[in-house]
Design an enzyme around this catalytic site. Sequence first.
Site, PDB file in Angstrom:
ATOM      1  CB  SER A 107       5.258  14.892  -0.881  1.00 50.20           C
ATOM      2  OG  SER A 107       4.001  15.296  -1.883  1.00 50.20           O
ATOM      3  CE1 TYR A 134       1.190  12.100   1.886  1.00 52.75           C
ATOM      4  CE2 TYR A 134       0.924  13.956   0.489  1.00 52.75           C
ATOM      5  CZ  TYR A 134       1.204  12.870   0.748  1.00 52.75           C
ATOM      6  OH  TYR A 134       2.379  12.053  -0.128  1.00 52.75           O
TER       7      TYR A 134
HETATM    8  N1  LIG Z   1       1.645   8.802  -5.639  1.00 54.09           N
HETATM    9  C1  LIG Z   1       1.718  10.069  -5.484  1.00 54.09           C
HETATM   10  O1  LIG Z   1       1.387  10.930  -6.147  1.00 54.09           O
HETATM   11  C2  LIG Z   1       2.916  10.574  -4.405  1.00 54.09           C
HETATM   12  C3  LIG Z   1       3.286  11.732  -4.474  1.00 54.09           C
HETATM   13  C4  LIG Z   1       4.435  12.332  -3.641  1.00 54.09           C
HETATM   14  C5  LIG Z   1       4.879  11.593  -2.632  1.00 54.09           C
HETATM   15  N2  LIG Z   1       4.304  10.278  -2.706  1.00 54.09           N
HETATM   16  C6  LIG Z   1       4.901   9.359  -1.367  1.00 54.09           C
HETATM   17  O2  LIG Z   1       5.717   8.122  -2.131  1.00 54.09           O
HETATM   18  C7  LIG Z   1       5.505   7.176  -1.067  1.00 54.09           C
HETATM   19  C8  LIG Z   1       4.725   5.783  -1.962  1.00 54.09           C
HETATM   20  O3  LIG Z   1       3.647   6.353  -2.459  1.00 54.09           O
HETATM   21  P1  LIG Z   1       2.945   5.586  -3.600  1.00 54.09           P
HETATM   22  O4  LIG Z   1       2.242   6.274  -4.470  1.00 54.09           O
HETATM   23  O5  LIG Z   1       3.744   4.474  -3.979  1.00 54.09           O
HETATM   24  O6  LIG Z   1       1.776   4.954  -2.411  1.00 54.09           O
HETATM   25  P2  LIG Z   1       1.112   3.391  -2.359  1.00 54.09           P
HETATM   26  O7  LIG Z   1       1.128   2.735  -3.599  1.00 54.09           O
HETATM   27  O8  LIG Z   1      -0.247   3.672  -1.651  1.00 54.09           O
HETATM   28  O9  LIG Z   1       2.194   2.810  -1.477  1.00 54.09           O
HETATM   29  C9  LIG Z   1       2.296   2.904  -0.115  1.00 54.09           C
HETATM   30  C10 LIG Z   1       3.035   1.996   0.640  1.00 54.09           C
HETATM   31  O10 LIG Z   1       3.252   2.222   1.917  1.00 54.09           O
HETATM   32  C11 LIG Z   1       2.983   1.113   2.805  1.00 54.09           C
HETATM   33  N3  LIG Z   1       2.513   1.337   3.803  1.00 54.09           N
HETATM   34  C12 LIG Z   1       1.425   2.232   4.191  1.00 54.09           C
HETATM   35  N4  LIG Z   1       1.302   2.302   5.602  1.00 54.09           N
HETATM   36  C13 LIG Z   1       2.330   1.332   6.295  1.00 54.09           C
HETATM   37  C14 LIG Z   1       2.807   1.266   7.422  1.00 54.09           C
HETATM   38  N5  LIG Z   1       2.097   1.537   8.608  1.00 54.09           N
HETATM   39  N6  LIG Z   1       3.737   0.158   7.871  1.00 54.09           N
HETATM   40  C15 LIG Z   1       4.462  -0.018   6.667  1.00 54.09           C
HETATM   41  N7  LIG Z   1       4.068   0.289   5.266  1.00 54.09           N
HETATM   42  C16 LIG Z   1       3.213   1.195   5.065  1.00 54.09           C
HETATM   43  C17 LIG Z   1       1.955   0.267   1.899  1.00 54.09           C
HETATM   44  O11 LIG Z   1       1.957  -0.941   2.168  1.00 54.09           O
HETATM   45  P3  LIG Z   1       0.938  -1.932   3.024  1.00 54.09           P
HETATM   46  O12 LIG Z   1      -0.413  -1.300   2.837  1.00 54.09           O
HETATM   47  O13 LIG Z   1       1.207  -3.390   2.495  1.00 54.09           O
HETATM   48  O14 LIG Z   1       1.708  -1.812   4.283  1.00 54.09           O
HETATM   49  C18 LIG Z   1       2.524   0.478   0.443  1.00 54.09           C
HETATM   50  O15 LIG Z   1       3.440  -0.318   0.238  1.00 54.09           O
HETATM   51  C19 LIG Z   1       4.515   7.513   0.083  1.00 54.09           C
HETATM   52  O16 LIG Z   1       5.307   8.306   1.176  1.00 54.09           O
HETATM   53  C20 LIG Z   1       3.852   8.789  -0.670  1.00 54.09           C
HETATM   54  O17 LIG Z   1       3.385   9.817   0.493  1.00 54.09           O
HETATM   55  C21 LIG Z   1       3.429   9.785  -3.505  1.00 54.09           C
END
Ligand SMILES: NC(=O)c1ccc[n+]([C@@H]2O[C@H](COP(=O)([O-])OP(=O)(O)OC[C@H]3O[C@@H](n4cnc5c(N)ncnc54)[C@H](OP(=O)(O)O)[C@@H]3O)[C@@H](O)[C@H]2O)c1
Length: 221
Positions: free
Chosen positions: A151, A164
């Site tokens: 991120s 985070y």
């Molecule tokens: N959205 C943003 O603004 C943003 C910005 C920078 C970086 N990111 C990073 O990008 C990645 C995806 O983010 P997103 O926005 O797509 O978030 P999201 O929609 O909340 O997706 C997170 C995913 O991780 C899975 N997950 C969480 N804990 C887990 C575990 N213990 N084991 C296996 N799977 C797990 C969740 O699935 P289940 O709950 O079904 O397990 C879900 O599929 C993350 O690493 C986040 O930190 C996001």
Amino acid sequence: MLLGNRPTPFVKGATMSTRTAVVTGASSGIGAATARKLADAGYHVVLTARRADRLEALAKEIGAAGGSAAAYTLDVTDREAVVDFAASLGEVDVLFANAGGAYGADPVATADPADWRAMYEVNVMGVLNCVQALLPKLVASGDGTIAILSSTAGFVTYEGGGGYIAAKHGAHAIAGTLRLELCGQPVRVIEIAPGMVKTDEFAVNRFRGDETAAAARSLSP
Ligand SMILES: NC(=O)c1ccc[n+]([C@@H]2O[C@H](COP(=O)([O-])OP(=O)(O)OC[C@H]3O[C@@H](n4cnc5c(N)ncnc54)[C@H](OP(=O)(O)O)[C@@H]3O)[C@@H](O)[C@H]2O)c1
């Protein structure tokens, strides 16, 4: 999308041997979107996350669109389960280590240590578990790719994001270190550091289900 040391090898319907991509956190957001793109590019995609119903639905959707996907329920923080998962797979060419999240928006002074531990577990140890378990297969592919989702929080700090930010700095450190350590091996290490991405669940999880607070979020990613 280009993944690996050569261009995406074929488009849907072509006859070259299929390459396999493992996507963690494929049940929503960036992981699900990337899984769709990888399938469109001709990869067999192994979809993993904790919510089986969502994975099954996505696998079905990809199949109906002419792609190839399999669902595997997996908690990336469960090291033994990750090892078993890796052992169940044949060749693996791509690891998209995306599972992660932010829990809470409290200042360092008052944050709950349990939130910090949970963020470290999924954003750092989860990546480590998957990298270690799949690395032998990625090396054996002769053209492996590891993409780690950190991120912009892996590079800067902001108020209320301490746990985070610490965890994403950890993910950033894994990517940079691994890239140096794999020098000379046929595995490319990519770090993807998004800014704010409007996915359905990320901010809602951070604000513990409070959709109003999530919608109004002024925190960085
Ligand atoms: N959205 C943003 O603004 C943003 C910005 C920078 C970086 N990111 C990073 O990008 C990645 C995806 O983010 P997103 O926005 O797509 O978030 P999201 O929609 O909340 O997706 C997170 C995913 O991780 C899975 N997950 C969480 N804990 C887990 C575990 N213990 N084991 C296996 N799977 C797990 C969740 O699935 P289940 O709950 O079904 O397990 C879900 O599929 C993350 O690493 C986040 O930190 C996001």
